[in-house]
Design a protein around this motif. Sequence first.
Motif, PDB file in Angstrom:
ATOM      1  N   GLY A  26       0.962  -1.390   0.323  1.00 36.22           N
ATOM      2  CA  GLY A  26      -0.527  -0.048  -0.100  1.00 36.22           C
ATOM      3  C   GLY A  26       0.804   1.007  -0.322  1.00 36.22           C
ATOM      4  O   GLY A  26       1.576   0.816  -0.719  1.00 36.22           O
ATOM      5  N   VAL A  27       0.446   1.963   0.411  1.00 41.95           N
ATOM      6  CA  VAL A  27       0.734   3.711   0.523  1.00 41.95           C
ATOM      7  C   VAL A  27       1.241   4.023   1.244  1.00 41.95           C
ATOM      8  O   VAL A  27      -0.189   4.071   2.000  1.00 41.95           O
ATOM      9  CB  VAL A  27       0.250   4.733  -0.120  1.00 41.95           C
ATOM     10  CG1 VAL A  27       0.792   5.745  -0.277  1.00 41.95           C
ATOM     11  CG2 VAL A  27      -0.278   4.360  -1.889  1.00 41.95           C
ATOM     12  N   SER A  54      -6.332   2.364  14.840  1.00 40.38           N
ATOM     13  CA  SER A  54      -6.630   1.477  15.439  1.00 40.38           C
ATOM     14  C   SER A  54      -6.111  -0.382  14.059  1.00 40.38           C
ATOM     15  O   SER A  54      -4.932  -0.794  14.501  1.00 40.38           O
ATOM     16  CB  SER A  54      -6.974   0.727  16.320  1.00 40.38           C
ATOM     17  OG  SER A  54      -8.431   0.801  15.319  1.00 40.38           O
ATOM     18  N   SER A  55      -6.727   0.289  12.652  1.00 40.45           N
ATOM     19  CA  SER A  55      -5.948  -0.391  12.147  1.00 40.45           C
ATOM     20  C   SER A  55      -4.892  -0.711  11.379  1.00 40.45           C
ATOM     21  O   SER A  55      -4.533  -0.908  10.248  1.00 40.45           O
ATOM     22  CB  SER A  55      -7.278  -0.844  11.123  1.00 40.45           C
ATOM     23  OG  SER A  55      -7.579   0.336  10.526  1.00 40.45           O
ATOM     24  N   ALA A  56      -4.059   0.490  11.554  1.00 37.25           N
ATOM     25  CA  ALA A  56      -2.937   1.655  10.958  1.00 37.25           C
ATOM     26  C   ALA A  56      -1.995   0.209  11.215  1.00 37.25           C
ATOM     27  O   ALA A  56      -1.709  -0.080  12.452  1.00 37.25           O
ATOM     28  CB  ALA A  56      -2.538   2.484  11.106  1.00 37.25           C
ATOM     29  N   ARG A  57      -0.885  -0.032  10.101  1.00 40.62           N
ATOM     30  CA  ARG A  57       0.709  -0.797  10.322  1.00 40.62           C
ATOM     31  C   ARG A  57       1.566   0.107  10.175  1.00 40.62           C
ATOM     32  O   ARG A  57       1.331   0.844   9.310  1.00 40.62           O
ATOM     33  CB  ARG A  57       0.397  -1.666   9.641  1.00 40.62           C
ATOM     34  CG  ARG A  57      -0.226  -3.193   8.554  1.00 40.62           C
ATOM     35  CD  ARG A  57      -0.157  -4.285   7.742  1.00 40.62           C
ATOM     36  NE  ARG A  57      -1.143  -4.610   7.660  1.00 40.62           N
ATOM     37  CZ  ARG A  57      -0.662  -5.974   7.577  1.00 40.62           C
ATOM     38  NH1 ARG A  57       0.292  -6.227   8.921  1.00 40.62           N
ATOM     39  NH2 ARG A  57      -0.767  -7.350   7.840  1.00 40.62           N
ATOM     40  N   ASP A 157       4.975   7.269  11.017  1.00 43.93           N
ATOM     41  CA  ASP A 157       5.224   6.507   8.932  1.00 43.93           C
ATOM     42  C   ASP A 157       4.258   5.462   9.741  1.00 43.93           C
ATOM     43  O   ASP A 157       4.047   3.654  10.202  1.00 43.93           O
ATOM     44  CB  ASP A 157       6.412   6.199   8.969  1.00 43.93           C
ATOM     45  CG  ASP A 157       7.186   6.892   8.781  1.00 43.93           C
ATOM     46  OD1 ASP A 157       6.232   8.288   8.269  1.00 43.93           O
ATOM     47  OD2 ASP A 157       8.115   6.622   8.601  1.00 43.93           O
ATOM     48  N   TYR A 158       3.202   5.142   8.639  1.00 40.91           N
ATOM     49  CA  TYR A 158       2.489   3.616   8.787  1.00 40.91           C
ATOM     50  C   TYR A 158       1.314   3.221   7.336  1.00 40.91           C
ATOM     51  O   TYR A 158       1.393   4.075   5.915  1.00 40.91           O
ATOM     52  CB  TYR A 158       0.945   4.061   9.589  1.00 40.91           C
ATOM     53  CG  TYR A 158       0.098   5.167   8.699  1.00 40.91           C
ATOM     54  CD1 TYR A 158      -0.700   4.920   9.028  1.00 40.91           C
ATOM     55  CD2 TYR A 158       0.538   6.427   9.567  1.00 40.91           C
ATOM     56  CE1 TYR A 158      -1.979   5.517   7.682  1.00 40.91           C
ATOM     57  CE2 TYR A 158      -1.176   7.260   9.262  1.00 40.91           C
ATOM     58  CZ  TYR A 158      -1.831   6.887   8.247  1.00 40.91           C
ATOM     59  OH  TYR A 158      -2.945   8.078   7.900  1.00 40.91           O
ATOM     60  N   LEU A 159       1.556   2.187   7.336  1.00 42.64           N
ATOM     61  CA  LEU A 159      -0.208   1.763   6.553  1.00 42.64           C
ATOM     62  C   LEU A 159      -1.525   1.731   6.405  1.00 42.64           C
ATOM     63  O   LEU A 159      -1.616   1.317   7.643  1.00 42.64           O
ATOM     64  CB  LEU A 159       0.189   0.602   5.958  1.00 42.64           C
ATOM     65  CG  LEU A 159       1.671   0.374   5.059  1.00 42.64           C
ATOM     66  CD1 LEU A 159       2.208  -1.390   4.965  1.00 42.64           C
ATOM     67  CD2 LEU A 159       1.662   0.957   3.517  1.00 42.64           C
ATOM     68  N   ALA A 160      -1.826   2.953   5.825  1.00 46.93           N
ATOM     69  CA  ALA A 160      -3.462   2.696   6.078  1.00 46.93           C
ATOM     70  C   ALA A 160      -4.183   1.211   5.792  1.00 46.93           C
ATOM     71  O   ALA A 160      -3.803   0.652   5.551  1.00 46.93           O
ATOM     72  CB  ALA A 160      -4.606   3.771   5.717  1.00 46.93           C
TER      73      ALA A 160
END
Length: 160
Positions: A26-27, A54-57, A157-160
């Motif tokens: 993902g972005v 809560s669902s962010a990586r 920094d995270y993946l949504a």
Amino acid sequence: MAVANTKSLVVTARDATPNLLTPYGGVVKTVGGTVATLAADDDGSVYRMCRLSSSARILGVRTTHGTMTSGTDWDFGAYQTAANGGAVVDKDALVDGADLSTARLTPTALPFQAGASYGKYLWEILGLSSDPLREYDLCWTANTVGSAATDVTTYVDYLA
């Protein structure tokens, strides 16, 4: 000696038929904020930097700040939002015991509290058994706040 052509587990799983890897891409997004610390702030002060689902990586935490004399023990973790009561969930879920006494003038990556947290969902890092489908405030908790006023900027920094 021979020339190696070695695959990682991810590439091996992607090459399998059928594909054995759940999509993990993902972005990369970044969320962050800046707060001002005051010389008169007490140990135990909480600085709410940003809000994240809560669902962010989670992929990384970076910070910049000025010198905070004796600011030697800071934790970065999750608190409930004000709408959910504002209580601490896990104050050192992401970073434990960071020394902010020396200035960081360029964004500097901080080590995760547990190296195995990289790429996990926020809810997993918080030790929850399932995704509660809510947002959390990501906050610095100053166990030893120090004695200087400065700005602290933190990026996640995270993946949504």
